[in-house]
Design a protein around this motif. Structure first.
Motif, PDB file in Angstrom:
ATOM      1  N   SER A 153       0.824  -1.212   0.000  1.00 20.44           N
ATOM      2  CA  SER A 153       0.000   0.000   0.000  1.00 20.44           C
ATOM      3  C   SER A 153       0.861   1.267   0.000  1.00 20.44           C
ATOM      4  O   SER A 153       0.346   2.352  -0.266  1.00 20.44           O
ATOM      5  N   LEU A 154       2.151   1.133   0.300  1.00 22.15           N
ATOM      6  CA  LEU A 154       3.061   2.281   0.227  1.00 22.15           C
ATOM      7  C   LEU A 154       3.514   2.486  -1.213  1.00 22.15           C
ATOM      8  O   LEU A 154       3.534   1.555  -2.027  1.00 22.15           O
ATOM      9  N   ASN A 155       3.906   3.711  -1.508  1.00 27.19           N
ATOM     10  CA  ASN A 155       4.421   4.061  -2.829  1.00 27.19           C
ATOM     11  C   ASN A 155       5.633   3.177  -3.169  1.00 27.19           C
ATOM     12  O   ASN A 155       6.485   2.934  -2.315  1.00 27.19           O
ATOM     13  N   ARG A 156       5.711   2.730  -4.414  1.00 21.35           N
ATOM     14  CA  ARG A 156       6.805   1.840  -4.830  1.00 21.35           C
ATOM     15  C   ARG A 156       8.172   2.504  -4.652  1.00 21.35           C
ATOM     16  O   ARG A 156       9.125   1.849  -4.240  1.00 21.35           O
ATOM     17  N   LEU A 157       8.271   3.790  -4.946  1.00 22.98           N
ATOM     18  CA  LEU A 157       9.547   4.491  -4.807  1.00 22.98           C
ATOM     19  C   LEU A 157      10.003   4.517  -3.345  1.00 22.98           C
ATOM     20  O   LEU A 157      11.179   4.316  -3.047  1.00 22.98           O
ATOM     21  N   VAL A 158       9.066   4.733  -2.429  1.00 23.79           N
ATOM     22  CA  VAL A 158       9.393   4.737  -0.998  1.00 23.79           C
ATOM     23  C   VAL A 158       9.840   3.344  -0.572  1.00 23.79           C
ATOM     24  O   VAL A 158      10.846   3.188   0.143  1.00 23.79           O
ATOM     25  N   ARG A 159       9.117   2.317  -1.008  1.00 17.71           N
ATOM     26  CA  ARG A 159       9.493   0.943  -0.655  1.00 17.71           C
ATOM     27  C   ARG A 159      10.847   0.578  -1.251  1.00 17.71           C
ATOM     28  O   ARG A 159      11.667  -0.079  -0.611  1.00 17.71           O
ATOM     29  N   PHE A 160      11.099   1.014  -2.492  1.00 22.58           N
ATOM     30  CA  PHE A 160      12.385   0.743  -3.139  1.00 22.58           C
ATOM     31  C   PHE A 160      13.514   1.378  -2.341  1.00 22.58           C
ATOM     32  O   PHE A 160      14.553   0.745  -2.094  1.00 22.58           O
ATOM     33  N   ASN A 161      13.329   2.637  -1.909  1.00 23.08           N
ATOM     34  CA  ASN A 161      14.370   3.322  -1.142  1.00 23.08           C
ATOM     35  C   ASN A 161      14.569   2.684   0.227  1.00 23.08           C
ATOM     36  O   ASN A 161      15.696   2.618   0.719  1.00 23.08           O
ATOM     37  N   GLY A 174      23.520  10.944  -2.230  1.00 22.32           N
ATOM     38  CA  GLY A 174      23.198  12.069  -3.115  1.00 22.32           C
ATOM     39  C   GLY A 174      22.487  11.614  -4.365  1.00 22.32           C
ATOM     40  O   GLY A 174      21.488  12.215  -4.790  1.00 22.32           O
ATOM     41  N   TYR A 175      22.984  10.537  -4.973  1.00 27.32           N
ATOM     42  CA  TYR A 175      22.351   9.982  -6.167  1.00 27.32           C
ATOM     43  C   TYR A 175      20.919   9.536  -5.864  1.00 27.32           C
ATOM     44  O   TYR A 175      19.994   9.815  -6.634  1.00 27.32           O
ATOM     45  N   CYS A 176      20.717   8.874  -4.733  1.00 32.00           N
ATOM     46  CA  CYS A 176      19.380   8.396  -4.364  1.00 32.00           C
ATOM     47  C   CYS A 176      18.421   9.556  -4.110  1.00 32.00           C
ATOM     48  O   CYS A 176      17.261   9.508  -4.540  1.00 32.00           O
ATOM     49  N   VAL A 177      18.896  10.592  -3.442  1.00 33.92           N
ATOM     50  CA  VAL A 177      18.040  11.745  -3.148  1.00 33.92           C
ATOM     51  C   VAL A 177      17.633  12.458  -4.436  1.00 33.92           C
ATOM     52  O   VAL A 177      16.454  12.758  -4.649  1.00 33.92           O
ATOM     53  N   PHE A 191      13.344  13.517  -8.534  1.00 32.80           N
ATOM     54  CA  PHE A 191      12.842  13.535  -9.905  1.00 32.80           C
ATOM     55  C   PHE A 191      11.811  12.438 -10.166  1.00 32.80           C
ATOM     56  O   PHE A 191      11.321  12.298 -11.270  1.00 32.80           O
ATOM     57  N   GLY A 192      11.508  11.634  -9.133  1.00 30.93           N
ATOM     58  CA  GLY A 192      10.486  10.600  -9.269  1.00 30.93           C
ATOM     59  C   GLY A 192      10.967   9.334  -9.954  1.00 30.93           C
ATOM     60  O   GLY A 192      10.161   8.520 -10.395  1.00 30.93           O
TER      61      GLY A 192
END
Length: 126
Positions: A37-45, A99-102, A107-108
């Motif tokens: 249920s969490l955003n995929r980008l948040v889960r990926f990070n 830095g790369y991850c942020v 940029f989504g």
């Protein structure tokens, strides 16, 4: 003083004062990264943070073992600057990775170009 810095400092001191808080945070991130249920980008990070934490354990283990073994072998003098240089390289690599991850996340985009780590995260993501 900056109120944001004060709040972050208080949260960090609270985090450090609780025994095994890093261990609990590790399991919390692991549990939450499996929540669809969490955003995929948040889960990926979250998952990538776990894998980076594991990956950074091994260089620090090598530094500790090198210091322990190097100090007990007669005739082997490893300069302290060598350990400092190794630690600085690890720290610099971590800063560049963060830095790369942020920037990618702002940029989504998934920060999926970290060697070994990103591929492992992709394989584990549902």
């Amino acid at each position: 003083a900056n109120p944001l810095v004060v709040i972050v400092a208080l949260l960090y001191s609270l985090y450090r004062s609780i025994p095994f808080s890093g261990f609990a945070a590790f399991f919390a991130l692991n549990f939450l990264s499996g929540n669809p249920s969490l955003n995929r980008l948040v889960r990926f990070n979250m998952q990538q943070a776990i894998f980076l934490d594991i990956a950074l354990f091994f260089p620090s283990l090598l530094i500790g073992l090198g210091t322990l073994i190097g100090g007990n072998i007669p005739g082997l003098n490893v300069p302290a600057a060598a350990g400092e240089l190794f630690s600085d390289v690890i720290f610099g690599t971590l800063l560049l990775t963060l830095g790369y991850c942020v920037v990618s996340s702002l940029f989504g985009k998934e920060p999926s170009s970290i060697p070994l780590v990103s591929d492992s995260v992709k394989d584990r993501m549902p």
